[in-house]
Design a protein around this motif. Structure first.
Motif, mmCIF file in Angstrom:
data_model
loop_
_atom_site.group_PDB
_atom_site.id
_atom_site.type_symbol
_atom_site.label_atom_id
_atom_site.label_comp_id
_atom_site.label_asym_id
_atom_site.label_seq_id
_atom_site.Cartn_x
_atom_site.Cartn_y
_atom_site.Cartn_z
ATOM 1 N N SER A 108 0.710 -1.189 -0.099
ATOM 2 C CA SER A 108 -0.042 -0.011 0.017
ATOM 3 C C SER A 108 0.797 1.220 0.009
ATOM 4 N N HIS A 109 1.840 1.115 0.960
ATOM 5 C CA HIS A 109 2.626 2.473 0.642
ATOM 6 C C HIS A 109 3.369 2.488 -0.883
ATOM 7 N N ARG A 110 4.019 1.462 -1.560
ATOM 8 C CA ARG A 110 4.425 1.618 -2.764
ATOM 9 C C ARG A 110 3.131 2.348 -3.903
ATOM 10 N N ARG A 168 -1.124 9.311 6.556
ATOM 11 C CA ARG A 168 0.021 10.444 6.900
ATOM 12 C C ARG A 168 0.964 10.310 5.489
ATOM 13 N N HIS A 169 1.296 9.108 5.005
ATOM 14 C CA HIS A 169 2.046 9.059 3.976
ATOM 15 C C HIS A 169 1.396 9.954 2.890
ATOM 16 N N ALA A 170 -0.052 9.310 2.331
ATOM 17 C CA ALA A 170 -0.620 9.991 1.448
ATOM 18 C C ALA A 170 -0.687 11.642 1.183
ATOM 19 N N ALA A 171 -0.781 11.918 2.703
ATOM 20 C CA ALA A 171 -0.971 13.378 2.914
ATOM 21 C C ALA A 171 0.492 14.348 2.585
ATOM 22 N N ASP A 172 1.637 13.461 2.738
ATOM 23 C CA ASP A 172 2.865 13.959 2.168
ATOM 24 C C ASP A 172 2.878 13.980 0.748
ATOM 25 N N LEU A 202 -7.685 12.100 10.053
ATOM 26 C CA LEU A 202 -6.753 12.820 9.260
ATOM 27 C C LEU A 202 -7.685 13.515 7.944
ATOM 28 N N PRO A 203 -7.534 14.746 7.569
ATOM 29 C CA PRO A 203 -8.335 15.673 6.630
ATOM 30 C C PRO A 203 -8.194 14.839 5.300
ATOM 31 N N ASN A 204 -7.308 14.176 4.831
ATOM 32 C CA ASN A 204 -7.351 13.666 3.495
ATOM 33 C C ASN A 204 -7.863 12.215 3.504
ATOM 34 N N VAL A 205 -8.108 11.686 4.603
ATOM 35 C CA VAL A 205 -8.617 10.216 4.662
ATOM 36 C C VAL A 205 -10.343 10.288 4.861
ATOM 37 N N GLY A 206 -10.892 9.625 3.934
ATOM 38 C CA GLY A 206 -12.567 9.684 3.920
ATOM 39 C C GLY A 206 -12.963 8.468 3.726
ATOM 40 N N LEU A 207 -14.320 8.376 3.243
ATOM 41 C CA LEU A 207 -14.929 7.012 2.944
ATOM 42 C C LEU A 207 -15.458 6.792 1.411
#
Length: 310
Positions: A108-110, A168-172, A202-207
């Motif tokens: 998922s990180h990749r 958090r990784h995605a936000a970065d 986290l503001p960038n994580v939703g449904l």
């Protein structure tokens, strides 16, 4: 609803799903390994159906597992087909899978890194796991009970922790994360999904408000409208599909079957208005199980074009 929208009905990103294309071909070859010309033939189907966007969908092709030269080849095929990739979805790679959870977390990180590299704005993750043998034998896999997330505080906390790490990784990376609603997971009801995403905080994580995954179940479910009211404030990249659903109150029998978007039990005209009123500003994915899923998805796209804001 705020006056400013990022897109209108003519240019809103509406991606084709690739769920109707298998990862393993009838001759036993894996789509990961076929020549680029075979990818091109598949994407020609997508373009011929009128799509300008696609979601590679890792049940078809795991672009995060392509080497540098192969990824470049694939993106060349995408461009040559006149397509773009607004978002990428994962399927059955839960970060709390008892055997493969850590492996799927690394994957998922990749995928987030690759999404940022190719210009995709969102990634959809879910907690649903591999189909059981019984589900694979059924005409419609959702008519057979499958994996269930455990009613266990420690496992819930692990899921929150790992998806927060991805968030958090995605936000970065400038990416939004959309968590797919799916039966019998921690995202399997509106109330549980809202509690889960609120725990991540986290503001960038939703449904990913894929209510189709829930209304298709042959069991009592909350009415789609009340589910939508609960999840709309958290809606991000959105998988949309619909189902016919019949309930016999005298016997308790429930029967469902896939339906084109405008004909099923969910009114997407109402659902999308609800989401837009809460600030929804993300891409859509259109999908359909059974028959010529790509062509039905194309009709679903045109329905969305008719009902999205002018």
């Amino acid at each position: 609803m705020p006056a400013t929208l990022p897109w209108n009905r003519h240019n809103w990103p509406i991606a084709a799903a690739m769920i109707q294309y298998p990862n393993i071909l009838p001759d036993g070859r894996c789509v990961q390994d076929v020549p680029a010309e075979e990818w091109a033939a598949t994407l020609a189907d997508v373009a011929d159906a009128g799509f300008t966007e696609l979601d590679p969908t890792d049940s078809w092709l795991r672009i995060a597992d392509l080497g540098r030269s192969r990824l470049d080849e694939f993106m060349g095929v995408v461009r040559d087909a006149g397509l773009t990739i607004p978002a990428i979805s994962t399927a059955r790679r839960s970060v709390i899978d008892a055997q493969h959870g850590e492996e799927y977390l690394d994957y998922s990180h990749r995928l987030i890194d690759v999404a940022a590299e190719i210009g995709a704005g969102a990634v959809s993750f879910g907690l649903f796991q591999a189909l059981t043998p019984e589900q694979k034998r059924a005409l419609w896999f959702w008519t057979v009970d499958g994996y269930r997330d455990p009613d266990d505080r420690a496992t819930w906390a692990l899921a929150v922790r790992r998806l927060r790490e991805l968030g958090r990784h995605a936000a970065d990376a400038g990416i939004e994360l959309s968590l797919e609603m799916y039966e019998d997971t921690y995202l399997g009801t509106a109330d549980s999904a809202v509690r889960f995403v609120t725990d991540i905080d986290l503001p960038n994580v939703g449904l990913n408000a894929d209510l189709g995954n829930l209304v298709r179940m042959h069991r009592p479910v909350e009415h789609w409208r009340t589910m939508m009211e609960k999840v709309a404030p958290f809606a991000r990249y959105w998988h949309v599909k619909n189902y016919f659903r019949t309930e016999d109150a005298t016997t308790g029998m429930v029967v469902t079957a896939p339906a084109p978007l405008e004909f099923g039990v969910i009114s997407y005209r109402a659902a999308i208005r609800e989401a837009l009123g809460h600030g929804f500003r993300s891409a859509f994915l259109v999908e359909h199980y059974g028959g010529d899923g790509l062509s039905v998805s194309a009709t679903n796209r045109e329905y969305l074009r008719r009902i999205l804001p002018r």
